[in-house]
Design a protein around this motif. Sequence first.
Motif, PDB file in Angstrom:
ATOM      1  N   VAL A  55       0.859  -1.181   0.000  1.00 25.20           N
ATOM      2  CA  VAL A  55       0.000   0.000   0.000  1.00 25.20           C
ATOM      3  C   VAL A  55       0.896   1.232   0.000  1.00 25.20           C
ATOM      4  CG1 VAL A  55      -1.805   1.269   1.201  1.00 25.20           C
ATOM      5  CG2 VAL A  55      -1.806  -1.232   1.235  1.00 25.20           C
ATOM      6  N   SER A  56       0.610   2.142  -0.923  1.00 27.23           N
ATOM      7  CA  SER A  56       1.371   3.396  -0.966  1.00 27.23           C
ATOM      8  C   SER A  56       0.411   4.559  -1.115  1.00 27.23           C
ATOM      9  CB  SER A  56       2.377   3.378  -2.124  1.00 27.23           C
ATOM     10  OG  SER A  56       1.706   3.273  -3.380  1.00 27.23           O
ATOM     11  N   GLY A  57       0.902   5.743  -0.820  1.00 27.85           N
ATOM     12  CA  GLY A  57       0.087   6.941  -0.944  1.00 27.85           C
ATOM     13  C   GLY A  57       0.593   8.037  -0.044  1.00 27.85           C
ATOM     14  N   ALA A  58       0.139   9.241  -0.306  1.00 30.76           N
ATOM     15  CA  ALA A  58       0.564  10.404   0.470  1.00 30.76           C
ATOM     16  C   ALA A  58      -0.051  10.387   1.860  1.00 30.76           C
ATOM     17  CB  ALA A  58       0.161  11.678  -0.275  1.00 30.76           C
TER      18      ALA A  58
ATOM     19  N   SER B 225      -4.007   9.926   2.655  1.00 33.72           N
ATOM     20  CA  SER B 225      -4.649   9.493   1.406  1.00 33.72           C
ATOM     21  C   SER B 225      -5.625   8.338   1.624  1.00 33.72           C
ATOM     22  CB  SER B 225      -3.587   9.088   0.383  1.00 33.72           C
ATOM     23  OG  SER B 225      -2.747   8.081   0.919  1.00 33.72           O
ATOM     24  N   GLY B 226      -5.632   7.745   2.812  1.00 34.61           N
ATOM     25  CA  GLY B 226      -6.560   6.649   3.101  1.00 34.61           C
ATOM     26  C   GLY B 226      -5.891   5.303   3.252  1.00 34.61           C
ATOM     27  N   LYS B 227      -4.559   5.306   3.415  1.00 35.72           N
ATOM     28  CA  LYS B 227      -3.834   4.037   3.546  1.00 35.72           C
ATOM     29  C   LYS B 227      -4.283   3.264   4.785  1.00 35.72           C
ATOM     30  CE  LYS B 227       0.246   5.929   3.675  1.00 35.72           C
ATOM     31  NZ  LYS B 227      -0.161   7.348   3.595  1.00 35.72           N
ATOM     32  N   SER B 228      -4.339   3.949   5.914  1.00 34.87           N
ATOM     33  CA  SER B 228      -4.670   3.271   7.178  1.00 34.87           C
ATOM     34  C   SER B 228      -6.060   2.663   7.144  1.00 34.87           C
ATOM     35  CB  SER B 228      -4.549   4.247   8.344  1.00 34.87           C
ATOM     36  OG  SER B 228      -3.220   4.701   8.472  1.00 34.87           O
ATOM     37  N   ALA B 229      -7.023   3.385   6.549  1.00 37.63           N
ATOM     38  CA  ALA B 229      -8.394   2.863   6.469  1.00 37.63           C
ATOM     39  C   ALA B 229      -8.447   1.593   5.642  1.00 37.63           C
ATOM     40  CB  ALA B 229      -9.320   3.921   5.869  1.00 37.63           C
ATOM     41  N   LEU B 230      -7.740   1.581   4.514  1.00 36.77           N
ATOM     42  CA  LEU B 230      -7.717   0.382   3.675  1.00 36.77           C
ATOM     43  C   LEU B 230      -7.051  -0.769   4.389  1.00 36.77           C
ATOM     44  CD1 LEU B 230      -7.978  -1.241   1.081  1.00 36.77           C
ATOM     45  CD2 LEU B 230      -5.915  -0.108   0.234  1.00 36.77           C
ATOM     46  N   VAL B 231      -5.914  -0.514   5.000  1.00 40.86           N
ATOM     47  CA  VAL B 231      -5.173  -1.568   5.698  1.00 40.86           C
ATOM     48  C   VAL B 231      -6.014  -2.173   6.814  1.00 40.86           C
ATOM     49  CG1 VAL B 231      -3.214  -1.961   7.241  1.00 40.86           C
ATOM     50  CG2 VAL B 231      -2.895  -0.692   5.107  1.00 40.86           C
TER      51      VAL B 231
ATOM     52  N   VAL C  27       0.130  -7.516   4.478  1.00 40.52           N
ATOM     53  CA  VAL C  27      -0.027  -6.160   3.971  1.00 40.52           C
ATOM     54  C   VAL C  27       1.110  -5.292   4.495  1.00 40.52           C
ATOM     55  CG1 VAL C  27      -1.519  -4.136   3.881  1.00 40.52           C
ATOM     56  CG2 VAL C  27      -2.526  -6.424   3.892  1.00 40.52           C
ATOM     57  N   VAL C  28       1.848  -4.674   3.578  1.00 43.16           N
ATOM     58  CA  VAL C  28       2.921  -3.768   3.956  1.00 43.16           C
ATOM     59  C   VAL C  28       2.375  -2.343   3.932  1.00 43.16           C
ATOM     60  CG1 VAL C  28       5.229  -2.933   3.410  1.00 43.16           C
ATOM     61  CG2 VAL C  28       4.643  -5.327   2.980  1.00 43.16           C
TER      62      VAL C  28
ATOM     63  N   ILE D  45      -1.278  -1.481  -4.339  1.00 42.60           N
ATOM     64  CA  ILE D  45      -2.428  -0.573  -4.370  1.00 42.60           C
ATOM     65  C   ILE D  45      -1.934   0.811  -3.962  1.00 42.60           C
ATOM     66  CG2 ILE D  45      -4.718  -0.067  -3.455  1.00 42.60           C
ATOM     67  CD1 ILE D  45      -4.903  -3.081  -2.735  1.00 42.60           C
ATOM     68  N   HIS D  46      -2.172   1.782  -4.814  1.00 47.94           N
ATOM     69  CA  HIS D  46      -1.795   3.171  -4.512  1.00 47.94           C
ATOM     70  C   HIS D  46      -3.068   3.986  -4.316  1.00 47.94           C
ATOM     71  CE1 HIS D  46       0.865   6.701  -4.554  1.00 47.94           C
ATOM     72  NE2 HIS D  46      -0.101   7.316  -5.216  1.00 47.94           N
ATOM     73  N   VAL D  47      -3.132   4.713  -3.198  1.00 44.80           N
ATOM     74  CA  VAL D  47      -4.294   5.552  -2.923  1.00 44.80           C
ATOM     75  C   VAL D  47      -3.862   7.015  -2.993  1.00 44.80           C
ATOM     76  CG1 VAL D  47      -5.608   3.888  -1.582  1.00 44.80           C
ATOM     77  CG2 VAL D  47      -3.891   5.264  -0.443  1.00 44.80           C
ATOM     78  N   LYS D  48      -4.777   7.844  -3.494  1.00 44.51           N
ATOM     79  CA  LYS D  48      -4.457   9.250  -3.654  1.00 44.51           C
ATOM     80  C   LYS D  48      -5.717  10.076  -3.434  1.00 44.51           C
ATOM     81  CE  LYS D  48      -5.455   9.703  -8.580  1.00 44.51           C
ATOM     82  NZ  LYS D  48      -4.957  10.215  -9.877  1.00 44.51           N
ATOM     83  N   ALA D  49      -5.544  11.392  -3.385  1.00 47.00           N
ATOM     84  CA  ALA D  49      -6.670  12.321  -3.316  1.00 47.00           C
ATOM     85  C   ALA D  49      -6.141  13.707  -3.702  1.00 47.00           C
ATOM     86  CB  ALA D  49      -7.293  12.349  -1.929  1.00 47.00           C
TER      87      ALA D  49
END
Length: 542
Positions: free
Chosen positions: A12-15, A18-24, A94-95, A118-122
């Motif tokens: 999981v990557s993202g700024a 960006s919602g990384k913690s919610a997805l994880v 999950v990393v 998976i890359h999350v952004k906004a």
Amino acid sequence: MNDQASFRVVLVSGAICSGKSALVEQLREKHGAMVIKTKDLILRKLPKITIERRSLQRAGEKLDKDDGGQWVAEALQREIDANSQRPTPSGLYVVDCVRIEGQVNAIRRAYGPEVFHIHVKADPKVLKQRYLDRSRADDAVHEYEALKKNRTERNIESLAELADVVVDTGRCSAASVLVRATALLNLYPRGAEKLVDVLIGGQYGSEGKGNIVGHIAPEYDLLVRVGGPNAGHQVFAEPEPEKYFHLPSGTQRAPNAKLLLGPGAVINPTKLLDEIAKHGISSERLVIDRQAIVISSDDIEEEKARFGNISSTAQGVGIASARKLTGRSDYKAGTELFLARDCSDLQPFLGSARKVLADAFVKGHRILLEGTQGTSLSLHHGQYPHVTSRDTTVAGCLADAGIAPSNVRRVIMVCRTYPIRVGGPSGPMEYEVDMEEIHYRSRIPLDPLKNAERTTTTNKERRIAEFDWEQFKDSVQLNGPTDIALTFVDYFGIENRKAFRFEQLTDETIRFVEEVERVSGRPVSLLSTDFNWRNVIDRRSW
């Protein structure tokens, strides 16, 4: 579930924000993933640094500079090795989170096709506002700007070029992000997996559905029921039979199965809560869909006044169902008993049938959908006006539960050797007989026979008739069963109660079964011979 490798790695990557913690967290909660945080890996390698975000950023950059990001892959391998004896249920690691291309490439070299990125952004304005909303520090604005100046953070969006899926969380709910991630990981069945078996009545109700459900229920992970308390199902137990008016009939026979009442169910809260208490059902086991209909005391009184002329059970099911249809413009949530979500007493059990079913499909769980009443009582297909207030066919039951037809594996249609209707002006039946005639033919003592033929819900005497071949053929056409379950075969002869194999049945019974199979074109896979622990002859090939 589909065949899977022993483990899979999700990057999981993202700024920031960006919602990384919610997805994880959702991957952990929904799929049992083991989460490996690069923050924790940094602290293990450099235990003297502080956990402040900017310190972690600088420490991560130092480690990346030393080996180009290889350290994350090596740390991940140690975690997987450490958990080899107790792997995660889904095999997911999950990393949270990868920060540079070198980290991604190192992990891909190590694990190849089992890596999913998976890359999350906004939008930057959305990211900043999220940070400010969650931070209460007076210098939150300055801290955010300082964090964004970090070189790695500035370049984080370049990882979108490497990702398998890029999700804009500013335009996608957390639940939708999970859906996309789940599909990427091949955790959704590919196509419509046939995990659902449906059991319905083929005549006028009281076909002995509960008895058949009690026999097959232990084979299922999720038991679903629709309909309402105007239909009672019985399952043999000692010292007295179990009676179910709301709960699935396999509740006690399959104690490890989850229970679900679908959005098309009709509920009398007082009776349901009594039933829940009697059977010791927890809120972890039972889910009631929020959209299920609730019966009020006024519904019951109105039904008693209006429908006695068709021998209604007067449980309020029809009036409550009509209110759901006609009361839409007047509905205000919580102002009156209308839907399950409006009933405070049901709150611990409320949930979403769609989510329960989706989770079951993802896990490959087998599902039994139990219909109520009988095909010829269907509002649309029965002998109007002597019908119930819903469609009792397979199609109606699937709609009430929220299950697609393509998920159905088997349809079991239960029929009696002698169909019944409730006593009184309950509608026509061809070639009625009386209990004395059944007593004469079967040699079952008359008093026990009469006691058995009383309705579960209202304790009324039943009318009984010869098997109606035309009605049976219509039910086969309407339901498209894969199997027939034939009940009350002891009515052909009390000696059938001692039959534990098909060939031990009387010749008359065997000939009848052969004709049922010839007329329907389906096998008679289950035969109920009595009401005891060993009362079903099982001829299934599945």
